[in-house]
Design a protein around this motif. Structure first.
Motif, mmCIF file in Angstrom:
data_model
loop_
_atom_site.group_PDB
_atom_site.id
_atom_site.type_symbol
_atom_site.label_atom_id
_atom_site.label_comp_id
_atom_site.label_asym_id
_atom_site.label_seq_id
_atom_site.Cartn_x
_atom_site.Cartn_y
_atom_site.Cartn_z
ATOM 1 N N GLY A 202 34.428 41.188 45.977
ATOM 2 C CA GLY A 202 33.942 42.520 46.316
ATOM 3 C C GLY A 202 34.758 43.651 45.719
ATOM 4 O O GLY A 202 34.542 44.815 46.067
ATOM 5 N N SER A 203 35.698 43.342 44.801
ATOM 6 C CA SER A 203 36.561 44.391 44.241
ATOM 7 C C SER A 203 35.942 45.104 43.052
ATOM 8 O O SER A 203 36.501 46.086 42.558
ATOM 9 C CB SER A 203 37.912 43.799 43.827
ATOM 10 N N GLY A 204 34.805 44.620 42.555
ATOM 11 C CA GLY A 204 34.137 45.324 41.459
ATOM 12 C C GLY A 204 34.508 44.832 40.077
ATOM 13 O O GLY A 204 34.539 45.624 39.122
ATOM 14 N N HIS B 238 47.033 40.083 32.020
ATOM 15 C CA HIS B 238 46.619 39.902 33.409
ATOM 16 C C HIS B 238 46.262 41.246 34.017
ATOM 17 O O HIS B 238 47.108 42.145 34.131
ATOM 18 C CB HIS B 238 47.746 39.237 34.198
ATOM 19 N N LEU B 239 45.013 41.419 34.430
ATOM 20 C CA LEU B 239 44.532 42.633 35.075
ATOM 21 C C LEU B 239 44.162 42.290 36.511
ATOM 22 O O LEU B 239 43.421 41.334 36.746
ATOM 23 C CB LEU B 239 43.306 43.188 34.341
ATOM 24 N N ARG B 240 44.642 43.073 37.479
ATOM 25 C CA ARG B 240 44.436 42.741 38.891
ATOM 26 C C ARG B 240 43.683 43.856 39.611
ATOM 27 O O ARG B 240 43.966 45.041 39.405
ATOM 28 C CB ARG B 240 45.774 42.515 39.600
ATOM 29 N N LEU B 241 42.724 43.447 40.456
ATOM 30 C CA LEU B 241 42.038 44.344 41.382
ATOM 31 C C LEU B 241 42.325 43.824 42.781
ATOM 32 O O LEU B 241 41.872 42.733 43.144
ATOM 33 C CB LEU B 241 40.528 44.371 41.112
ATOM 34 N N THR B 242 43.060 44.591 43.568
ATOM 35 C CA THR B 242 43.561 44.079 44.845
ATOM 36 C C THR B 242 42.779 44.573 46.051
ATOM 37 O O THR B 242 43.009 44.093 47.161
ATOM 38 C CB THR B 242 45.037 44.473 45.033
ATOM 39 N N GLU B 243 41.864 45.533 45.855
ATOM 40 C CA GLU B 243 41.146 46.099 46.986
ATOM 41 C C GLU B 243 39.647 45.975 46.790
ATOM 42 O O GLU B 243 39.151 46.074 45.662
ATOM 43 C CB GLU B 243 41.510 47.584 47.161
#
Length: 748
Positions: A244-246, A393-398
Motif C-alpha cells: 500500500g506504499s505506492g 536500493h529504494l525504500r518506501l516505508t509508509e
C-alpha cells in the motif's frame, strides 16, 4: 581455479562483456547461418543470393518442412559443401531481431544449459504473428462527390468526413442506407475499396496524462530512477515498499518518463500472472489514457498475434505480461519493470528452465537500460545484491494516504483452537462478527484449492491416490470430482470404497477453501460470502465480476487462495484471517520460511488499505516461529538477516550455487540405472558436493518415474562448465530424459 560463469544475480558480470554483434555480412560462398526454433544448439547453413543481417527473419526448408528461422552470426556447425546447401526461401517482412535480443538468446541458452533453438522458440512463440496480418476490404474517399448527390449518398459521405476507412457493411448500417448506395459511390469513383489490416490500431499511451501527486518518499525514489534515465545506460533498482506504499505509482512515473523521452521507446512490465488483475489494468488506463498491450496465457489467438506483431514492429509501446513477455521482440526497449519480483511463479518450470526476474536484469544490461524490481518483500537474492551495491536500493516505508499497517495477532491453535469439525478459532470468529456489525469486509486465506486434500475410507483406511503421480486426489465437492493438481487426472467422487466396497465410509480429511466456505455459510447464513480460487472462477471475466462486487461492498466475507493476495485494493476490508499460517513451512525447501513470510505479508497487506484500521489473525501451532514473530513485530529486516546468516553458513544461494538434475522415464529400472550412471561419473572437484540420486518427493509425475541429484558449488566455480563436462559424454538408457535446472526454485 575454474573461471567464473556470469551469475544471474550479478548484473555486472552478467552483461558487461558481451561481444558486439557482427555487421550484415555474407561469406564469399553465399552461405548464411540460420538458427531454427527447434531443440538444436547450432545454426544451419543455407545459401543466400544477398547479404542478410544477423537477426533477419527468414523462411527456409528444414528436412521437408518449411520453417521460420533467424539469421545467426554464431553457433555454426561443420560447414557442408556449398553444393548441398538449400536456399533461403524468403525473407519475412518484419524488422530483424535486435542485437540485444539475439545476445539474450545466447546467454540464456548458455546459462540454463538449453539448446539455443529452444530459447529462440520462446521468442518466436506466436507463429501467426510471423505472417502478414489478415486484411479486409475498407471504403475510403477517393474522388469528388457525384453530380447526383442524394440524401442517402450525402449521409455516407458525412460518415467518411473524418477520413477514417470503414468496412462497407458497417458504413451502410451506420449511415442508414443499403449496401447498394455504397457500391454506387464506389462505381462513381467517389469511394474506393482498399484492403487494410483487419486488426484495429494499437492505442498509444499518453505520458502527459497527470498521475496522482507523489509523497516525498515516492518522489525521491522516482528521481533516482529518472537520473539514470537521463544519463542513459544500465542500472538495476530494487524498489522495496510496504504493502500500500505506492510502488506502482513510482514505476508508472518512470514509464511516463521513458515514453516522453523517446517517441519510439518500449516498456516491458512483468507481473506474476496471478497479479495481472483488472484493477491493475484500470489503474494503468487511468494514468495513461488507454490500456497497455497484454501478453499472457489467457489471450485469444488473435490477441496474441496482434500483440506479438505490434511489439516486433514497435507499435506496442507498453507491454504488461507474465514471464514470457520478457522474450518478445522489442525494437527499442527503454525500461523493464518486474513487479512482485520475489514471486516464485517467475521461474519457468517446463521447457527452458529460466527465472524471468534474473533474465530481466540480464536483458536490461544487454539493452543498456534501467530495470526496476519492485516488492514489499524482496527476495533474499535481491536484498544481498542491493547490500553489496549491485542494485540501487529504494525504500518506501509508509502507506500512501491515510492508510496504516494492520495489527497482527496470533491465535495459538494448541490452546485456543476451534471445536472439532470446525476450522475457525473463536478469536477469528469474534473478529469477523465485529466486522459484520460495522459493515466491513473480512478475508479468510487458505492456500489449498478444493474441498479437502485427502479422501480415505474409515472402514479399511484406503486412500485415493493419483494413478499417474505420487499425490493424493483432491476432492472438489462443487464439481463432485476427485482431481490431481499435478497431471489433471479426474474421477467422479465415489460412493463406495475401491478397496473394501464399504458404502458411506469415505471421509474428507483436512480443509480446502470450499470446505472453509461451507463453514462460513453455516456460521453466518445471512452474510454475503464468495469463494475465490482458480477452480471456482470460469475465467478472467468472471474474476472481474466477482472483484467488482467486492469493491462495491456487495460481499461481506471472501474466502480465497493466493489468487486474492496480490494486486487488489478493497477499501472496506479490515479483517484478514490466515487459517493455516504454518502450511508453507512444511517440507524441505530451503526457501520455505522466506516464501511463507512473503506470502503472509502479501495477505496481511489486504487489510486496512484505506482510512479504516485493519487487523490480521494468524492461526498457528507454532506462534514462536521466526516467521510468525517477524509478522507480529514487523521486524522484516531481522528475519531476513537471520535467513541470510543461515544460507551463508550452509553455502546456499545466493552465497553458493545449486543445480538440480532430474532423471525421468516410464520405466523405473531405466531411471535407477541412469541415476547410478550419474553417480559413478560425478566429478570430484574441490568446493563441490553432489547429493543423490534419490527418488524425488514427487517420485512419479504424469506416469514417469523421477530420481533427483543436487549439485552444490561455491560461487567461484562455473557450475555450467562442470555440468557440461560431466553429462555431455553420457549415454542414458532408452526413453530416460535428463533435466538440468540451474538455480532451482522447486525441489519436488
Amino acid at each position: 581455479m575454474v573461471a567464473t560463469t556470469p551469475s544471474l544475480f550479478d548484473p555486472e558480470t552478467a552483461a558487461g562483456d558481451a561481444p558486439a554483434a557482427p555487421a550484415a555480412a555474407r561469406p564469399d560462398d553465399g552461405r548464411v547461418g540460420v538458427l531454427l526454433p527447434l531443440p538444436f544448439d547450432q545454426a544451419f547453413d543455407y545459401a543466400s543470393d544477398r547479404p542478410l543481417a544477423p537477426g533477419t527473419l527468414v523462411r527456409v526448408t528444414f528436412g521437408r518442412q518449411p520453417r521460420v528461422g533467424v539469421v545467426w552470426a554464431g553457433r555454426r556447425g561443420t560447414p557442408p559443401p556449398a553444393a548441398k546447401l538449400k536456399p533461403v526461401d524468403a525473407v519475412l517482412d518484419l524488422p530483424p531481431l535486435s542485437d540485444e535480443l539475439c545476445r539474450l538468446v545466447e546467454r540464456t541458452a548458455d546459462y540454463t544449459l538449453s539448446p539455443a533453438g529452444a530459447v529462440l522458440r520462446m521468442v518466436l512463440s506466436c507463429p501467426a504473428g510471423l505472417s502478414p496480418p489478415p486484411t479486409r476490404a475498407h471504403v475510403v474517399r477517393a474522388g469528388p462527390a457525384p453530380d447526383r448527390l442524394t440524401d442517402a449518398r450525402r449521409r455516407v459521405l458525412d460518415r467518411l468526413a473524418d477520413g477514417l476507412p470503414r468496412v462497407p457493411a458497417d458504413l451502410a448500417r451506420t449511415a442508414g442506407v443499403s449496401d447498394g448506395v455504397v457500391r454506387g459511390l464506389v462505381d462513381a469513383g467517389t469511394l474506393a475499396l482498399e484492403d487494410l489490416d483487419r486488426d484495429p490500431p494499437l492505442a498509444r499511451p499518453d505520458p502527459a496524462t497527470p498521475g496522482p501527486a507523489l509523497n516525498p518518499e515516492q518522489h525521491d525514489a522516482f528521481q533516482a530512477i529518472a537520473r539514470r534515465q537521463t544519463a542513459g545506460g544500465f542500472e538495476a533498482f530494487l524498489l522495496e515498499g510496504v504493502t500500500g506504499s505506492g510502488k506502482t505509482e513510482v514505476y508508472f512515473e518512470a514509464i511516463a518518463r521513458a515514453l516522453a523521452d523517446d517517441a519510439d521507446a518500449q516498456v516491458a512490465v512483468l507481473l506474476p500472472e496471478i497479479a495481472l488483475t483488472l484493477q491493475w489494468l484500470d489503474r494503468f488506463a487511468r494514468r495513461f489514457g488507454c490500456a497497455p498491450v497484454q501478453w499472457h496465457s489467457g489471450l485469444t489467438a488473435a490477441a496474441r498475434r496482434q500483440a506479438w506483431r505490434g511489439v516486433a514492429e514497435g507499435r506496442a509501446r507498453v507491454v504488461v505480461g507474465a514471464r514470457s513477455a520478457l522474450f518478445l521482440p522489442y525494437r527499442r526497449l527503454k525500461l523493464i519493470v518486474v513487479d512482485e519480483e520475489h514471486d516464485p511463479s517467475f521461474k519457468q518450470e517446463d521447457g527452458v528452465l529460466y527465472h524471468a526476474r534474473d533474465m530481466a536484469v540480464m536483458r536490461a544490461s544487454l539493452a543498456q537500460t534501467p530495470v526496476i524490481l519492485a516488492s514489499a518483500t524482496p527476495s533474499l537474492e535481491s536484498r544481498v545484491n542491493a547490500r553489496q551495491g549491485r542494485y540501487s536500493h529504494l525504500r518506501l516505508t509508509e502507506r500512501h494516504g491515510a492508510a496504516v499497517l494492520p495489527a497482527v495477532e496470533t491465535v495459538d491453535m494448541r490452546t485456543d483452537g476451534p471445536e472439532p469439525g470446525r476450522w475457525l478459532a473463536p478469536a477469528l470468529v469474534a473478529a469477523i462478527d465485529g466486522a459484520l456489525d460495522r459493515g466491513e469486509q473480512s478475508l479468510l486465506f487458505l492456500n489449498r484449492r478444493g474441498y479437502a486434500p485427502l479422501t480415505l475410507c474409515r472402514q479399511c483406511g484406503a486412500r485415493y491416490e493419483c494413478p499417474n503421480c505420487t499425490a493424493w486426489l483432491v476432492e472438489h465437492r462443487y464439481r463432485g470430482r476427485l482431481e490431481c493438481h499435478h497431471c489433471g487426472h479426474s474421477m467422479a467422487t465415489p460412493d463406495t470404497c475401491f478397496e473394501c466396497g464399504a458404502e458411506g465410509e469415505l471421509v474428507a480429511c483436512g480443509p480446502g477453501v470450499e470446505r472453509l466456505g461451507d463453514e462460513v455459510t453455516e456460521r453466518w447464513p445471512d452474510a454475503r460470502a464468495v469463494v475465490l480460487a482458480s477452480d471456482t472462477l470460469t475465467g478472467p471475466d468472471d474474476a472481474a465480476r466477482v472483484v467488482a462486487r467486492i469493491e462495491a461492498g456487495q460481499v461481506d466475507i471472501v474466502v480465497g487462495t493466493q489468487l486474492i493476495t496480490k494486486g487488489y485494493h478493497f477499501p472496506a476490508l479490515t479483517v484478514v484471517g490466515v487459517v493455516d499460517a504454518d502450511l508453507g513451512l512444511k517440507g524441505g525447501d530451503l526457501r520455505a520460511a522466506e516464501r511463507t513470510y512473503q506470502q503472509l505479508v502479501q495477505v496481511a497487506g489486504r487489510a486496512g488499505r484505506a482510512d479504516r484500521e485493519g487487523a490480521v489473525y494468524l492461526q498457528t501451532y507454532d506462534p514462536d516461529h521466526p516467521v510468525t514473530r517477524a509478522l507480529i513485530t514487523g521486524d522484516k529486516d531481522r528475519f531476513m538477516d537471520l535467513e541470510e546468516e543461515a544460507r551463508a553458513r550452509a553455502g546456499m544461494p545466493p552465497f553458493g550455487r545449486l543445480a538440480g538434475l532430474v532423471v525421468e522415464g516410464p520405466d523405473l529400472a531405466g531411471v535407477v540405472e541412469a541415476g547410478r550412471l550419474l553417480a559413478r561419473t560425478a566429478p570430484r572437484v574441490e568446493g563441490t558436493a553432489i547429493y543423490g540420486p534419490v527418488p524425488a518427493p514427487l517420485a512419479r509425475l504424469r506416469g514417469r518415474h523421477r530420481h533427483r541429484l543436487l549439485v552444490q558449488t561455491g560461487r567461484d566455480i562455473s557450475i555450467q562448465r562442470l555440468l557440461r563436462a560431466w553429462i555431455d559424454p553420457l549415454k542414458l538408457p532408452p526413453k530416460v530424459r535428463l533435466k538440468v535446472d540451474i538455480d532451482p526454485i522447486s525441489f519436488l
